[in-house]
Design a protein around this motif. Structure first.
Motif, PDB file in Angstrom:
ATOM      1  N   VAL A 106       0.867  -1.167   0.000  1.00 39.88           N
ATOM      2  CA  VAL A 106       0.000   0.000   0.000  1.00 39.88           C
ATOM      3  C   VAL A 106       0.913   1.229   0.000  1.00 39.88           C
ATOM      4  CG1 VAL A 106      -0.258   0.016   2.523  1.00 39.88           C
ATOM      5  CG2 VAL A 106      -1.954   1.155   1.110  1.00 39.88           C
ATOM      6  N   ALA A 107       0.624   2.191  -0.875  1.00 36.52           N
ATOM      7  CA  ALA A 107       1.432   3.409  -0.962  1.00 36.52           C
ATOM      8  C   ALA A 107       1.151   4.280   0.255  1.00 36.52           C
ATOM      9  CB  ALA A 107       1.114   4.161  -2.242  1.00 36.52           C
ATOM     10  N   THR A 108       2.222   4.756   0.902  1.00 32.18           N
ATOM     11  CA  THR A 108       2.069   5.584   2.097  1.00 32.18           C
ATOM     12  C   THR A 108       2.507   7.019   1.879  1.00 32.18           C
ATOM     13  OG1 THR A 108       4.252   4.913   2.899  1.00 32.18           O
ATOM     14  CG2 THR A 108       2.350   3.630   3.661  1.00 32.18           C
ATOM     15  N   ASP A 109       3.318   7.260   0.847  1.00 31.77           N
ATOM     16  CA  ASP A 109       3.803   8.609   0.589  1.00 31.77           C
ATOM     17  C   ASP A 109       4.203   8.726  -0.872  1.00 31.77           C
ATOM     18  OD1 ASP A 109       4.505  11.214   1.071  1.00 31.77           O
ATOM     19  OD2 ASP A 109       6.353  10.751   2.148  1.00 31.77           O
ATOM     20  N   LEU A 110       4.166   9.957  -1.390  1.00 29.14           N
ATOM     21  CA  LEU A 110       4.556  10.238  -2.767  1.00 29.14           C
ATOM     22  C   LEU A 110       5.520  11.407  -2.747  1.00 29.14           C
ATOM     23  CD1 LEU A 110       4.039   9.601  -5.778  1.00 29.14           C
ATOM     24  CD2 LEU A 110       2.229  11.305  -5.709  1.00 29.14           C
ATOM     25  N   ILE A 111       6.679  11.228  -3.365  1.00 24.60           N
ATOM     26  CA  ILE A 111       7.714  12.257  -3.384  1.00 24.60           C
ATOM     27  C   ILE A 111       7.990  12.613  -4.838  1.00 24.60           C
ATOM     28  CG2 ILE A 111      10.082  12.830  -2.759  1.00 24.60           C
ATOM     29  CD1 ILE A 111       9.825  10.510  -0.636  1.00 24.60           C
ATOM     30  N   LYS A 112       7.831  13.898  -5.189  1.00 25.06           N
ATOM     31  CA  LYS A 112       8.092  14.361  -6.548  1.00 25.06           C
ATOM     32  C   LYS A 112       9.379  15.160  -6.570  1.00 25.06           C
ATOM     33  CE  LYS A 112       3.211  14.881  -7.609  1.00 25.06           C
ATOM     34  NZ  LYS A 112       2.152  15.808  -8.037  1.00 25.06           N
ATOM     35  N   THR A 113      10.263  14.818  -7.492  1.00 25.95           N
ATOM     36  CA  THR A 113      11.466  15.603  -7.735  1.00 25.95           C
ATOM     37  C   THR A 113      11.432  16.023  -9.203  1.00 25.95           C
ATOM     38  OG1 THR A 113      12.878  13.771  -8.431  1.00 25.95           O
ATOM     39  CG2 THR A 113      12.732  14.201  -6.056  1.00 25.95           C
ATOM     40  N   GLU A 114      12.429  16.783  -9.642  1.00 25.33           N
ATOM     41  CA  GLU A 114      12.474  17.187 -11.044  1.00 25.33           C
ATOM     42  C   GLU A 114      12.690  15.999 -11.967  1.00 25.33           C
ATOM     43  OE1 GLU A 114      15.071  20.400 -11.983  1.00 25.33           O
ATOM     44  OE2 GLU A 114      14.362  21.610 -10.294  1.00 25.33           O
ATOM     45  N   GLU A 115      13.377  14.986 -11.473  1.00 24.51           N
ATOM     46  CA  GLU A 115      13.701  13.838 -12.308  1.00 24.51           C
ATOM     47  C   GLU A 115      12.855  12.604 -12.041  1.00 24.51           C
ATOM     48  OE1 GLU A 115      17.856  12.883 -12.586  1.00 24.51           O
ATOM     49  OE2 GLU A 115      18.372  14.905 -11.929  1.00 24.51           O
ATOM     50  N   TYR A 116      12.343  12.471 -10.809  1.00 21.89           N
ATOM     51  CA  TYR A 116      11.703  11.223 -10.413  1.00 21.89           C
ATOM     52  C   TYR A 116      10.366  11.447  -9.732  1.00 21.89           C
ATOM     53  CZ  TYR A 116      16.422   9.418 -11.073  1.00 21.89           C
ATOM     54  OH  TYR A 116      17.638   9.092 -11.592  1.00 21.89           O
ATOM     55  N   LEU A 117       9.577  10.416  -9.786  1.00 15.95           N
ATOM     56  CA  LEU A 117       8.355  10.302  -8.996  1.00 15.95           C
ATOM     57  C   LEU A 117       8.563   9.062  -8.135  1.00 15.95           C
ATOM     58  CD1 LEU A 117       5.487  11.308  -8.447  1.00 15.95           C
ATOM     59  CD2 LEU A 117       4.718   9.789 -10.253  1.00 15.95           C
ATOM     60  N   VAL A 118       8.690   9.267  -6.826  1.00 11.66           N
ATOM     61  CA  VAL A 118       9.015   8.182  -5.906  1.00 11.66           C
ATOM     62  C   VAL A 118       7.809   7.934  -5.011  1.00 11.66           C
ATOM     63  CG1 VAL A 118      10.542   7.443  -4.045  1.00 11.66           C
ATOM     64  CG2 VAL A 118      11.438   8.864  -5.897  1.00 11.66           C
ATOM     65  N   PHE A 119       7.421   6.687  -4.870  1.00 10.55           N
ATOM     66  CA  PHE A 119       6.390   6.399  -3.887  1.00 10.55           C
ATOM     67  C   PHE A 119       6.933   5.453  -2.840  1.00 10.55           C
ATOM     68  CE2 PHE A 119       5.452   2.726  -6.512  1.00 10.55           C
ATOM     69  CZ  PHE A 119       4.979   1.795  -5.622  1.00 10.55           C
ATOM     70  N   VAL A 120       6.526   5.713  -1.625  1.00 10.94           N
ATOM     71  CA  VAL A 120       6.926   4.909  -0.476  1.00 10.94           C
ATOM     72  C   VAL A 120       5.793   3.936  -0.198  1.00 10.94           C
ATOM     73  CG1 VAL A 120       7.621   4.979   1.936  1.00 10.94           C
ATOM     74  CG2 VAL A 120       8.244   6.867   0.409  1.00 10.94           C
ATOM     75  N   ALA A 121       6.135   2.682   0.004  1.00  9.04           N
ATOM     76  CA  ALA A 121       5.109   1.665   0.214  1.00  9.04           C
ATOM     77  C   ALA A 121       5.457   0.804   1.412  1.00  9.04           C
ATOM     78  CB  ALA A 121       4.967   0.796  -1.025  1.00  9.04           C
ATOM     79  N   ASP A 122       4.429   0.186   1.967  1.00  6.80           N
ATOM     80  CA  ASP A 122       4.606  -0.734   3.083  1.00  6.80           C
ATOM     81  C   ASP A 122       3.685  -1.924   2.844  1.00  6.80           C
ATOM     82  OD1 ASP A 122       5.574  -1.763   5.435  1.00  6.80           O
ATOM     83  OD2 ASP A 122       4.621  -0.297   6.736  1.00  6.80           O
ATOM     84  N   TYR A 123       3.951  -3.006   3.543  1.00  6.63           N
ATOM     85  CA  TYR A 123       3.112  -4.193   3.413  1.00  6.63           C
ATOM     86  C   TYR A 123       1.715  -3.941   3.975  1.00  6.63           C
ATOM     87  CZ  TYR A 123       7.246  -6.984   2.365  1.00  6.63           C
ATOM     88  OH  TYR A 123       8.366  -7.488   1.786  1.00  6.63           O
ATOM     89  N   LYS A 124       0.713  -4.550   3.346  1.00  9.94           N
ATOM     90  CA  LYS A 124      -0.656  -4.481   3.858  1.00  9.94           C
ATOM     91  C   LYS A 124      -0.820  -5.348   5.096  1.00  9.94           C
ATOM     92  CE  LYS A 124      -3.142  -3.673  -0.447  1.00  9.94           C
ATOM     93  NZ  LYS A 124      -4.128  -4.243  -1.376  1.00  9.94           N
ATOM     94  N   ILE A 125      -0.077  -6.432   5.161  1.00 12.47           N
ATOM     95  CA  ILE A 125      -0.199  -7.371   6.268  1.00 12.47           C
ATOM     96  C   ILE A 125       0.891  -7.122   7.297  1.00 12.47           C
ATOM     97  CG2 ILE A 125      -1.374  -9.178   4.966  1.00 12.47           C
ATOM     98  CD1 ILE A 125       1.330 -10.471   4.473  1.00 12.47           C
ATOM     99  N   ASP A 126       0.640  -7.507   8.534  1.00 12.14           N
ATOM    100  CA  ASP A 126       1.612  -7.272   9.594  1.00 12.14           C
ATOM    101  C   ASP A 126       2.458  -8.503   9.902  1.00 12.14           C
ATOM    102  OD1 ASP A 126      -0.343  -8.782  10.734  1.00 12.14           O
ATOM    103  OD2 ASP A 126      -0.547  -7.577  12.528  1.00 12.14           O
ATOM    104  N   HIS A 127       2.349  -9.544   9.111  1.00 14.09           N
ATOM    105  CA  HIS A 127       3.178 -10.730   9.314  1.00 14.09           C
ATOM    106  C   HIS A 127       3.852 -11.095   7.993  1.00 14.09           C
ATOM    107  CE1 HIS A 127      -0.625 -12.381   7.838  1.00 14.09           C
ATOM    108  NE2 HIS A 127       0.102 -13.338   7.319  1.00 14.09           N
ATOM    109  N   VAL A 128       4.899 -11.852   8.096  1.00 17.71           N
ATOM    110  CA  VAL A 128       5.633 -12.287   6.909  1.00 17.71           C
ATOM    111  C   VAL A 128       5.817 -13.797   6.947  1.00 17.71           C
ATOM    112  CG1 VAL A 128       6.852 -10.115   6.590  1.00 17.71           C
ATOM    113  CG2 VAL A 128       7.863 -11.878   8.013  1.00 17.71           C
ATOM    114  N   LYS A 129       6.119 -14.342   5.780  1.00 20.50           N
ATOM    115  CA  LYS A 129       6.390 -15.776   5.687  1.00 20.50           C
ATOM    116  C   LYS A 129       7.876 -16.025   5.854  1.00 20.50           C
ATOM    117  CE  LYS A 129       2.643 -16.709   2.470  1.00 20.50           C
ATOM    118  NZ  LYS A 129       2.308 -17.172   1.113  1.00 20.50           N
ATOM    119  N   CYS A 130       8.190 -17.150   6.444  1.00 17.14           N
ATOM    120  CA  CYS A 130       9.576 -17.582   6.568  1.00 17.14           C
ATOM    121  C   CYS A 130      10.124 -17.852   5.166  1.00 17.14           C
ATOM    122  CB  CYS A 130       9.655 -18.846   7.420  1.00 17.14           C
ATOM    123  SG  CYS A 130      11.298 -19.600   7.439  1.00 17.14           S
TER     124      CYS A 130
END
Length: 64
Positions: free
Chosen positions: A16-40
């Motif tokens: 899920v996207a949590t933040d969007l950062i715009k620069t002159e050269e790039y469009l960067v989005f910050v994302a995190d997992y939707k779930i709070d657990h991970v698989k081994c």
């Protein structure tokens, strides 16, 4: 910002996207997992503990 729009367009259903950062050269989005657990990574079962989460920069193909 519609959080699912960016991740849907990039075919990243587990994020899920949590933040969007715009620069002159790039469009960067910050994302995190939707779930709070991970698989081994070895056996695939739900991990009881998360030892570390690393920030990763991933570059997609150019839009223009």
């Amino acid at each position: 910002m519609h959080n699912n729009l960016i991740t849907d367009l990039m075919d990243l259903p587990d994020l899920v996207a949590t933040d969007l950062i715009k620069t002159e050269e790039y469009l960067v989005f910050v994302a995190d997992y939707k779930i709070d657990h991970v698989k081994c990574p070895v056996c695939g079962k739900k991990a009881e503990k998360i030892h570390d989460r690393k920030t990763q920069m991933i570059q997609d193909t150019s839009l223009r």
